[in-house]
Design an enzyme around this catalytic site. Sequence first.
Site, PDB file in Angstrom:
ATOM      1  N   ARG A  55      -8.267 -50.995   9.785  1.00  0.00           N
ATOM      2  CA  ARG A  55      -8.489 -49.561   9.575  1.00  0.00           C
ATOM      3  C   ARG A  55      -7.395 -48.770  10.299  1.00  0.00           C
ATOM      4  NH1 ARG A  55     -11.674 -47.272  12.958  1.00  0.00           N
ATOM      5  NH2 ARG A  55     -13.375 -48.768  12.795  1.00  0.00           N
ATOM      6  N   TYR A 110      -6.721 -27.294  -7.230  1.00  0.00           N
ATOM      7  CA  TYR A 110      -7.423 -28.466  -7.738  1.00  0.00           C
ATOM      8  C   TYR A 110      -8.918 -28.264  -7.459  1.00  0.00           C
ATOM      9  CZ  TYR A 110      -9.070 -33.245  -7.997  1.00  0.00           C
ATOM     10  OH  TYR A 110      -9.774 -34.371  -8.309  1.00  0.00           O
ATOM     11  N   ASP A 182       0.097 -28.838  -1.241  1.00  0.00           N
ATOM     12  CA  ASP A 182      -0.287 -29.961  -2.093  1.00  0.00           C
ATOM     13  C   ASP A 182       0.833 -30.139  -3.116  1.00  0.00           C
ATOM     14  OD1 ASP A 182      -1.318 -31.592  -4.123  1.00  0.00           O
ATOM     15  OD2 ASP A 182      -3.370 -30.877  -3.837  1.00  0.00           O
ATOM     16  N   LYS A 207      -1.746 -39.851  -8.752  1.00  0.00           N
ATOM     17  CA  LYS A 207      -1.057 -39.237  -9.877  1.00  0.00           C
ATOM     18  C   LYS A 207       0.361 -39.811 -10.005  1.00  0.00           C
ATOM     19  CE  LYS A 207      -4.966 -37.128  -9.710  1.00  0.00           C
ATOM     20  NZ  LYS A 207      -5.173 -35.844  -9.071  1.00  0.00           N
TER      21      LYS A 207
HETATM   22  C1  LIG Z   1      -6.143 -35.286  -8.168  1.00  0.00           C
HETATM   23  C2  LIG Z   1      -5.724 -34.229  -7.241  1.00  0.00           C
HETATM   24  C3  LIG Z   1      -6.226 -34.146  -5.941  1.00  0.00           C
HETATM   25  C4  LIG Z   1      -7.301 -35.082  -5.424  1.00  0.00           C
HETATM   26  O1  LIG Z   1      -6.880 -36.378  -5.374  1.00  0.00           O
HETATM   27  P1  LIG Z   1      -7.805 -37.686  -5.563  1.00  0.00           P
HETATM   28  O2  LIG Z   1      -6.831 -38.782  -5.461  1.00  0.00           O
HETATM   29  O3  LIG Z   1      -8.447 -37.574  -6.901  1.00  0.00           O
HETATM   30  O4  LIG Z   1      -8.813 -37.671  -4.474  1.00  0.00           O
HETATM   31  C5  LIG Z   1      -5.730 -33.157  -5.121  1.00  0.00           C
HETATM   32  N1  LIG Z   1      -4.811 -32.279  -5.546  1.00  0.00           N
HETATM   33  C6  LIG Z   1      -4.309 -32.321  -6.804  1.00  0.00           C
HETATM   34  C7  LIG Z   1      -3.293 -31.324  -7.219  1.00  0.00           C
HETATM   35  C8  LIG Z   1      -4.747 -33.280  -7.690  1.00  0.00           C
HETATM   36  O5  LIG Z   1      -4.268 -33.308  -8.936  1.00  0.00           O
END
Ligand SMILES: *Cc1c(COP(=O)(O)O)cnc(C)c1O
Length: 397
Positions: A55, A110, A182, A207
Amino acid sequence: MKARAKGTAPRIETQAVHAGQAPEPITGAVMTPVFLTSTYAQKGPGVHTGFEYSRTQNPTRFALEANLAALEGGAGAWGLAFNAGVAASTAVLAALLEAGDHVVAGDDLYGGSYRLFDKIFRRLGVSFSYVDARDAAAVAAAIGPRTRLCWVETPTNPLLRLVDIRAVARACGARGVRLCVDNTFMTPFFQRPLDLGADLVVHSTTKYLNGHSDVVGGAVIGRDGDLRARVAFVQNSMGGSQSAFDSFLVLRGTKTLAVRMERHQQNALAVARWLESRPEVERVLYPGLRSHPQHALARRQMSGFGGMVGFVLRGKTGGSRGALARARTFLRRLRVFTCAESLGGVESLAEHPAIMTHASIPAERRRALGIGDGLVRLSVGIEHVDDLIADLEAALG
Ligand SMILES: *Cc1c(COP(=O)(O)O)cnc(C)c1O
């Protein structure tokens, strides 16, 4: 790194393939092994190699973290990998905030970030102001005495609005507020928020960074050592660290980041231009189009425009009535695009934000933001662009 020419820092394409990875010392294995172990032998109590428990420390995860740090922040940056993008976001909030603190956040986020803020951290005594972060003055005006953190996405999801990171960073810096961006949509290949003044970058590596729709993961990257200590403490204490196997997959994904992002963007631009020419389409949202109201900022702040395209279908009467029915029919008819949530994989996806990804945002707020019933979001993949356009044409027809 062998590829390093004397005196020049390796380019991002080179970093993507090599950073954080060296041949494994025992066998010379070129690929980083997957260290599927929870614990590590100690020679005597407290006498260990720096690895005690997975961890906290895992060599496969460490390789990924070093790779992500190099891509996003260059030399001196740090990265921490999490088992979801939302776990990465959670760690930033938990590291920086306590009850009574205030956060200024962009109003087009998001859906899961909004849910995390509104349903978890608000309950724990943190307050949030949501502002249209296209306007850096609006961000500055929302900062109060207890504001600790500013949180933005750019381009935003799903409306593809841009935030001027440099301007917002200046407003935050002047008031001692940390800025977290982000950067999931652009990836460091097209946008580097730390270079524009942000303190932290978060990613859903689910992504583009992983890019193959087979891992859920996240990351936090920064340059400040104190922030690293705080986020790493949360990663270890709250248990969000990425598994060794998933770390290996994301590390494999980042190797092809540069070639994938170039193709995503080339296809997205062609799709966006084609959609703009169609009478069934009221409006196309893509920062690479001249018609995008912030196209000049996009050219200045990003080195590319990414693979996400939004568009608004006209209702049959020409207005918004019937737009929902039209969007449903359109999404059902697609054959190459898959109707699914998520984005950033090699395959093209299409979705309806109001029903799918942004359903957790109350209907009124959605309407006020402009997330209407005719809005469709595309994650344009790396297939042949002619096949993508033919599919869209058939579904519109
Ligand atoms: C998908 C996404 C998240 C969250 O991520 P997860 O991997 O699904 O927990 C946060 N910000 C953006 C812009 C996203 O597209």
